[in-house]
Scaffold this motif. Sequence first.
Motif, short mmCIF file in Angstrom:
data_model
loop_
_atom_site.label_atom_id
_atom_site.label_comp_id
_atom_site.label_asym_id
_atom_site.label_seq_id
_atom_site.Cartn_x
_atom_site.Cartn_y
_atom_site.Cartn_z
N UNK A 108 29.79 -22.97 44.28
CA UNK A 108 29.82 -22.10 43.10
C UNK A 108 29.84 -20.62 43.48
N UNK A 109 29.39 -20.27 44.69
CA UNK A 109 29.44 -18.87 45.12
C UNK A 109 30.86 -18.40 45.36
N UNK A 110 31.74 -19.31 45.80
CA UNK A 110 33.01 -18.88 46.37
C UNK A 110 34.26 -19.40 45.68
N UNK A 111 34.18 -20.52 44.95
CA UNK A 111 35.40 -21.23 44.55
C UNK A 111 36.38 -20.35 43.78
N UNK A 112 35.91 -19.64 42.76
CA UNK A 112 36.81 -18.82 41.96
C UNK A 112 37.39 -17.66 42.78
N UNK A 113 36.53 -16.96 43.51
CA UNK A 113 36.99 -15.80 44.26
C UNK A 113 37.93 -16.17 45.40
N UNK A 114 37.74 -17.34 45.99
CA UNK A 114 38.64 -17.81 47.04
C UNK A 114 40.07 -17.89 46.52
N UNK A 115 40.23 -18.45 45.32
CA UNK A 115 41.58 -18.53 44.76
C UNK A 115 42.14 -17.15 44.45
N UNK A 116 41.32 -16.25 43.90
CA UNK A 116 41.78 -14.88 43.65
C UNK A 116 42.28 -14.23 44.93
N UNK A 123 36.75 -8.31 46.01
CA UNK A 123 37.08 -6.96 46.50
C UNK A 123 38.22 -7.02 47.52
N UNK A 124 38.25 -8.08 48.32
CA UNK A 124 39.38 -8.28 49.24
C UNK A 124 40.65 -8.53 48.43
N UNK A 125 40.55 -9.33 47.39
CA UNK A 125 41.71 -9.61 46.54
C UNK A 125 42.26 -8.33 45.92
N UNK A 160 43.31 -15.67 47.76
CA UNK A 160 44.54 -16.31 48.26
C UNK A 160 45.76 -15.88 47.46
N UNK A 161 45.62 -15.80 46.15
CA UNK A 161 46.76 -15.42 45.32
C UNK A 161 47.13 -13.96 45.50
N UNK A 162 46.21 -13.15 46.06
CA UNK A 162 46.51 -11.74 46.36
C UNK A 162 46.95 -11.56 47.81
N UNK A 163 47.21 -12.65 48.52
CA UNK A 163 47.77 -12.55 49.86
C UNK A 163 46.80 -12.63 51.00
N UNK A 164 45.50 -12.81 50.72
CA UNK A 164 44.51 -12.91 51.79
C UNK A 164 44.52 -14.31 52.40
N UNK A 165 44.09 -14.41 53.64
CA UNK A 165 43.85 -15.69 54.27
C UNK A 165 42.37 -16.02 54.10
N UNK A 166 42.07 -17.24 53.72
CA UNK A 166 40.69 -17.66 53.50
C UNK A 166 40.44 -18.95 54.28
N UNK A 167 39.48 -18.90 55.20
CA UNK A 167 39.14 -20.04 56.05
C UNK A 167 37.63 -20.06 56.28
N UNK A 195 46.26 -8.25 30.43
CA UNK A 195 46.02 -8.38 31.86
C UNK A 195 47.23 -7.90 32.66
N UNK A 196 46.92 -7.39 33.85
CA UNK A 196 47.97 -6.95 34.77
C UNK A 196 47.89 -7.78 36.04
N UNK A 197 49.03 -8.07 36.67
CA UNK A 197 48.99 -8.82 37.93
C UNK A 197 48.22 -8.05 39.00
N UNK A 198 47.43 -8.78 39.78
CA UNK A 198 46.83 -8.19 40.97
C UNK A 198 47.89 -8.26 42.07
N UNK A 199 48.36 -7.11 42.56
CA UNK A 199 49.45 -7.15 43.55
C UNK A 199 48.98 -7.70 44.89
N UNK A 200 49.94 -8.15 45.68
CA UNK A 200 49.63 -8.55 47.04
C UNK A 200 49.09 -7.33 47.78
N UNK A 201 47.91 -7.46 48.35
CA UNK A 201 47.28 -6.32 49.03
C UNK A 201 48.02 -5.98 50.31
#
Length: 284
Positions: free
Chosen positions: A220-228, A203-205, A230-237, A152-158
Amino acid sequence: MSTGGLDLDLLLGAAREAVLAAAAFALDPGAEPRVETKQHAKDLVTQVDRGAERIIAERLAPTGIPLHGEEQHRVEGFEEHAGPAWVVDPIDGTTNYVATHRDWAVSLALVDGGAPVLAVLADPVAGRLMTAIAGRGAWVGPLRSAGGGRDDEPIPIAPDLALEQGAAIVPFSALRGVPGAGGVVSAALAARAYGSAALEIAEVARGGAVAFLHGGLKPWDMAAAVLLAREAGALVTRVDGSALDARRAGSVLAATPSAHARVLEILARARDAGGGAGDPTPWA
């Protein structure tokens, strides 16, 4: 690493294996999908959805953490559940799975007190597996990565691109139900919708879109992708800018910081004007 009594490294390994097993089954279930409907004619489910969720539940049972899933598993009172819980969508994008055979995902998150702390998201057709741990970043690698993710490779901050510099992912339901969503489409460089909220937020991540907007998603639609994201620098609200609790269904806005501010401005102006979703521009 242990956070709040959770060994997230150990749990990530278990989650990876569970998702990989479910993805392998969904790619080759041994029979054609038998399509049924749930709440309405466009809300589809197949025996593959249910089988994939069972596989994940069985693989995660040794962790002793309850599982809240789309199909067959529920944590009673999940909206107020105080401890950790797995949240799973065995096939996010079932219509795509049945009709186009692409753009569907296996989504698994560990949510603790409303916050996703661990995520595993598979895009099986693309052969991609994305993972994240809260505060430690996100990674992407091949679906059948050997050695527990060493490839695996790090997903950089977008890059913090403005709304006008990238694509906005705005499903048609948001155009109908979120006042001002048409204005977001008009302001963005382009607009897209793929039919899997998990992959759309991801895709935002990954930097392929600057914003994602939806009027109502289940945990279940969002939980995993929300963390992805956020960890790539996006704001999620939520779409009004309020905090998002992943235990509760509701709207989701995930975007680069600059695009996030611009989307909130457009939506607030529409609410203040008392307007509807507006006339969307043609999809570019």
